[in-house]
Design a protein around this motif. Structure first.
Motif, PDB file in Angstrom:
ATOM      1  N   ALA A  14     -10.161 -14.094  -8.154  1.00 46.85           N
ATOM      2  CA  ALA A  14      -9.504 -13.570  -9.351  1.00 46.85           C
ATOM      3  C   ALA A  14      -9.255 -12.079  -9.174  1.00 46.85           C
ATOM      4  CB  ALA A  14     -10.384 -13.808 -10.571  1.00 46.85           C
ATOM      5  N   PRO A  15      -8.240 -11.537  -9.867  1.00 53.07           N
ATOM      6  CA  PRO A  15      -7.954 -10.100  -9.733  1.00 53.07           C
ATOM      7  C   PRO A  15      -9.180  -9.240 -10.021  1.00 53.07           C
ATOM      8  CG  PRO A  15      -6.216 -11.198 -11.002  1.00 53.07           C
ATOM      9  CD  PRO A  15      -7.296 -12.222 -10.771  1.00 53.07           C
ATOM     10  N   GLU A  16     -10.020  -9.685 -10.935  1.00 50.62           N
ATOM     11  CA  GLU A  16     -11.214  -8.917 -11.323  1.00 50.62           C
ATOM     12  C   GLU A  16     -12.266  -8.905 -10.218  1.00 50.62           C
ATOM     13  OE1 GLU A  16      -9.768 -11.260 -13.078  1.00 50.62           O
ATOM     14  OE2 GLU A  16      -9.080 -10.261 -14.916  1.00 50.62           O
ATOM     15  N   ASP A  17     -12.177  -9.872  -9.291  1.00 53.02           N
ATOM     16  CA  ASP A  17     -13.236 -10.001  -8.277  1.00 53.02           C
ATOM     17  C   ASP A  17     -12.887  -9.380  -6.928  1.00 53.02           C
ATOM     18  OD1 ASP A  17     -14.735 -11.332 -10.156  1.00 53.02           O
ATOM     19  OD2 ASP A  17     -13.928 -13.303  -9.596  1.00 53.02           O
ATOM     20  N   VAL A  18     -11.723  -8.756  -6.850  1.00 54.77           N
ATOM     21  CA  VAL A  18     -11.334  -8.148  -5.575  1.00 54.77           C
ATOM     22  C   VAL A  18     -12.288  -7.003  -5.230  1.00 54.77           C
ATOM     23  CG1 VAL A  18      -9.537  -6.797  -4.399  1.00 54.77           C
ATOM     24  CG2 VAL A  18      -8.896  -8.763  -5.815  1.00 54.77           C
ATOM     25  N   ARG A  19     -12.758  -6.982  -3.993  1.00 56.59           N
ATOM     26  CA  ARG A  19     -13.610  -5.893  -3.489  1.00 56.59           C
ATOM     27  C   ARG A  19     -12.994  -5.219  -2.264  1.00 56.59           C
ATOM     28  NH1 ARG A  19     -14.826  -6.345  -7.644  1.00 56.59           N
ATOM     29  NH2 ARG A  19     -16.654  -7.192  -8.684  1.00 56.59           N
ATOM     30  N   ARG A  20     -12.142  -5.948  -1.526  1.00 53.40           N
ATOM     31  CA  ARG A  20     -11.613  -5.442  -0.252  1.00 53.40           C
ATOM     32  C   ARG A  20     -10.090  -5.421  -0.270  1.00 53.40           C
ATOM     33  NH1 ARG A  20     -15.336  -9.149   0.794  1.00 53.40           N
ATOM     34  NH2 ARG A  20     -13.816 -10.705   1.520  1.00 53.40           N
ATOM     35  N   VAL A  21      -9.548  -4.208  -0.074  1.00 54.23           N
ATOM     36  CA  VAL A  21      -8.100  -4.015  -0.104  1.00 54.23           C
ATOM     37  C   VAL A  21      -7.646  -3.480   1.246  1.00 54.23           C
ATOM     38  CG1 VAL A  21      -6.252  -2.635  -1.143  1.00 54.23           C
ATOM     39  CG2 VAL A  21      -8.071  -3.588  -2.596  1.00 54.23           C
ATOM     40  N   ALA A  22      -6.536  -4.002   1.742  1.00 53.93           N
ATOM     41  CA  ALA A  22      -5.961  -3.471   2.985  1.00 53.93           C
ATOM     42  C   ALA A  22      -4.690  -2.692   2.672  1.00 53.93           C
ATOM     43  CB  ALA A  22      -5.643  -4.611   3.949  1.00 53.93           C
ATOM     44  N   CYS A  23      -4.562  -1.516   3.290  1.00 54.04           N
ATOM     45  CA  CYS A  23      -3.346  -0.710   3.144  1.00 54.04           C
ATOM     46  C   CYS A  23      -2.698  -0.582   4.511  1.00 54.04           C
ATOM     47  CB  CYS A  23      -3.684   0.671   2.586  1.00 54.04           C
ATOM     48  SG  CYS A  23      -4.286   0.610   0.889  1.00 54.04           S
ATOM     49  N   VAL A  24      -1.474  -1.069   4.603  1.00 55.26           N
ATOM     50  CA  VAL A  24      -0.772  -1.054   5.888  1.00 55.26           C
ATOM     51  C   VAL A  24       0.374  -0.055   5.792  1.00 55.26           C
ATOM     52  CG1 VAL A  24       0.621  -2.444   7.463  1.00 55.26           C
ATOM     53  CG2 VAL A  24      -1.476  -3.389   6.458  1.00 55.26           C
ATOM     54  N   GLY A  25       0.313   0.940   6.657  1.00 60.18           N
ATOM     55  CA  GLY A  25       1.197   2.110   6.530  1.00 60.18           C
ATOM     56  C   GLY A  25       0.396   3.168   5.793  1.00 60.18           C
ATOM     57  N   PHE A  97      -6.491  -8.310  -1.010  1.00 57.53           N
ATOM     58  CA  PHE A  97      -5.201  -7.813  -1.502  1.00 57.53           C
ATOM     59  C   PHE A  97      -4.639  -6.906  -0.417  1.00 57.53           C
ATOM     60  CE2 PHE A  97      -2.616  -4.519  -3.655  1.00 57.53           C
ATOM     61  CZ  PHE A  97      -1.674  -5.334  -4.266  1.00 57.53           C
ATOM     62  N   VAL A  98      -3.325  -6.971  -0.194  1.00 57.51           N
ATOM     63  CA  VAL A  98      -2.697  -6.139   0.840  1.00 57.51           C
ATOM     64  C   VAL A  98      -1.562  -5.321   0.217  1.00 57.51           C
ATOM     65  CG1 VAL A  98      -1.436  -6.126   3.044  1.00 57.51           C
ATOM     66  CG2 VAL A  98      -3.215  -7.866   2.630  1.00 57.51           C
ATOM     67  N   GLN A  99      -1.591  -4.008   0.483  1.00 57.65           N
ATOM     68  CA  GLN A  99      -0.522  -3.119   0.011  1.00 57.65           C
ATOM     69  C   GLN A  99       0.216  -2.587   1.223  1.00 57.65           C
ATOM     70  OE1 GLN A  99      -0.102  -2.216  -3.501  1.00 57.65           O
ATOM     71  NE2 GLN A  99       1.859  -1.372  -2.830  1.00 57.65           N
ATOM     72  N   GLU A 100       1.484  -2.914   1.335  1.00 60.34           N
ATOM     73  CA  GLU A 100       2.294  -2.459   2.473  1.00 60.34           C
ATOM     74  C   GLU A 100       3.117  -1.240   2.065  1.00 60.34           C
ATOM     75  OE1 GLU A 100       5.991  -1.650   3.685  1.00 60.34           O
ATOM     76  OE2 GLU A 100       6.088  -3.447   2.414  1.00 60.34           O
ATOM     77  N   SER A 101       3.032  -0.169   2.868  1.00 62.45           N
ATOM     78  CA  SER A 101       3.757   1.078   2.560  1.00 62.45           C
ATOM     79  C   SER A 101       4.398   1.630   3.820  1.00 62.45           C
ATOM     80  CB  SER A 101       2.800   2.119   1.959  1.00 62.45           C
ATOM     81  OG  SER A 101       2.038   1.574   0.895  1.00 62.45           O
ATOM     82  N   ALA A 102       5.205   0.806   4.468  1.00 68.74           N
ATOM     83  CA  ALA A 102       5.883   1.223   5.699  1.00 68.74           C
ATOM     84  C   ALA A 102       7.150   2.002   5.343  1.00 68.74           C
ATOM     85  CB  ALA A 102       6.233  -0.011   6.524  1.00 68.74           C
ATOM     86  N   PRO A 103       7.756   2.658   6.337  1.00 73.49           N
ATOM     87  CA  PRO A 103       9.025   3.365   6.081  1.00 73.49           C
ATOM     88  C   PRO A 103      10.096   2.429   5.507  1.00 73.49           C
ATOM     89  CG  PRO A 103       8.142   4.006   8.224  1.00 73.49           C
ATOM     90  CD  PRO A 103       7.272   2.885   7.713  1.00 73.49           C
TER      91      PRO A 103
END
Lengths: 329, 329
Positions: A14-25, A97-103
């Motif tokens: 669940a969104p409330e249970d997220v502990r680990r986030v990946a940021c790419v870029g 959860f993964v957040q992508e921030s590439a060019p």
């Protein structure tokens, strides 16, 4: 835009249970996301192909940390909970959860999202920070396009609350709802759009202003400094807490937006900007007036005027600009 | 635009010595000027042809007074120093400065400025609050057009510092300089323009944004509330203290505006707003980069980032929006 009928594996938590986030870029935007998630107490893994990426990223996080400390850190939040990985696959292997921030290059985004989709655990939502590409155009290569959403932040993501969330044609409605909720839990202010519009909402608005500003500089009509001063000493003071629509409504006096449109509607035909105005027909008139009523949410014009006045004073005081008689520059 | 060669009687007193101000037109803008000048300790005479004008004006001043008290009143400032006159002639007979804030109708403005010029003491500067007409088009009927300037405020004039000052073709350079200095002494933040541009500066910028917003409402792309939220939770938080040009420069990371233009320049071709962008040729590129350097005034990118971060935090705190973990809406 998103299709409730598309089946995509359910997010593993669940969104409330997220502990680990990946940021790419991990440039200005990706690094800003890293700082935000760290401050909110997440474990963050990050990957960026640039050779000096880790050094720059840690410098960005260190520079942001005093500000984040003032904002209030989550329990256990620490820059030490950042791990920079050698590969994209390691960064997302354990992510919730993964957040992508590439060019901003469409081919690059397409391929990167394909790789992220291949490497991330099934069902984990992958959000792109793109400032303008529709997800429909970016999700073409992924095996599971259903979990790909746009989560568009503003610079710096660790301070500006807004995130615009929107899916593409092949995004599942669940992924859109899940990510909107996740961002809220992570302390962001979310606008969930129900259709793809190039540039989303805030970027379209600021891009219109930015293009007009560029025209003025190109024509020698105003300097960069005058443009900036005209906003910070003028309408920008209101926009920090009351949007352009409601503040315009107050220019209508006790008659509000309807009176304002009656009074200033004809100036839409004036050459005040290079942007052509829409026809102010009855339908648009009614939509704007009703929209303002909705946004006012029961507050009268007098309430809004009092709120605006107090807001401007608070902002002037907060930014050290209370003026008193004789204090001319 | 103003012509140093035109001869016009000299203003009867220095900007610093003004004690009596006349405000002609007492609606939202004119009334806001009345409140501002009263708070700054001037004697104010006001005239407005509407039958209930005095009642509305006194209500506006009373409503604004608590805000003005917080801002800090000038010595001796009082709403009691307002006199509402029965005629335009009485209002301006003894004035040392005249602020005209009539409805935006060109014929009406032309005739009103003619009458004000005929009735005001020789040399007294008469400023128009027009939000868009060039003074060249409004000063056609006056016997002494040399003393007519635009002094364009923002709503509400008693709180928003900005005034844009610009003359018409027949305005004397002295009148422009005198009024710019007068507004500064009266506690305003002044941009003096050296040429007439329809809509001046800030209105062109906010009008571009406003028109794009109207298009979005007309097309069902965003609601009024989403438009407002996208600004107050997004770029508006920065614009209260750092203008759009400098904040955009910070999106370029350590490379500043030049890197930002390299990176986001191509997106000027994207359909992110209905406003067509200018060609980003070398001349414009160089002008924007040099203009940002000038506006930065010796501050490094790191300085500006720190300033922006502190500013956003101050504004969030001042407007009661510090967010902490788990405070999702």
């Amino acid at each position: 835009m998103s299709s409730p009928g598309l089946s995509s594996p359910t997010p593993p938590c669940a969104p409330e249970d997220v502990r680990r986030v990946a940021c790419v870029g991990a440039g200005v935007i990706g690094g800003g996301w890293v700082a935000h998630f760290l401050a909110r107490g997440y474990d963050v893994t990050a990957w960026d192909p640039a050779p000096d990426a880790e050094q720059k990223l840690r410098r960005l996080v260190d520079a942001a940390w005093p500000a984040l400390t003032q904002l209030g850190l989550a329990e256990g939040a620490s820059p030490d909970r950042l791990t920079v990985t050698a590969t994209l696959q390691e960064a997302v292997a354990d992510a919730q959860f993964v957040q992508e921030s590439a060019p901003e290059k469409l081919d690059l985004k397409r391929d990167l999202l394909r790789q992220l989709d291949a490497a991330a655990p099934a069902g984990v939502v992958i959000a792109s920070s793109t400032s303008g590409y529709p997800m429909t155009d970016m999700q073409t290569e992924a095996a599971d396009p259903g979990r790909l959403v746009v989560g568009h932040p503003f610079n710096p993501p660790y301070l500006i609350p807004l995130v615009e969330v929107v899916g593409g044609e092949r995004t599942s409605a669940d992924a859109v709802a899940w990510s909107s909720r996740f961002y809220e839990v992570a302390g962001k202010s979310v606008i969930t759009m129900d259709r793809e519009v190039p540039g989303f909402i805030a970027n379209r608005l600021q891009e219109a202003l930015w293009r007009e500003a560029l025209h003025m500089v190109a024509n020698g009509e105003a300097t960069v400094r005058e443009i900036d001063d005209s906003i910070t000493e003028g309408p920008g003071l209101r926009w920090a807490f009351m949007g352009p629509m409601l503040t315009f409504a107050l220019a209508g006096g006790e008659g509000g937006m309807a009176h304002m449109l009656d009074h200033f509607g004809p100036s839409l035909k004036s050459p005040w900007t290079r942007l052509e105005a829409p026809e102010l027909d009855k339908k648009l008139y009614d939509a704007v007036v009703a929209g303002c009523d909705d946004a006012a949410d029961g507050r009268t014009i007098a309430d809004l005027v009092a709120e605006r006045d107090q807001g401007v004073i608070d902002v002037l005081r907060a930014t050290g600009r209370l003026r008193t008689q004789g204090e001319a520059k």
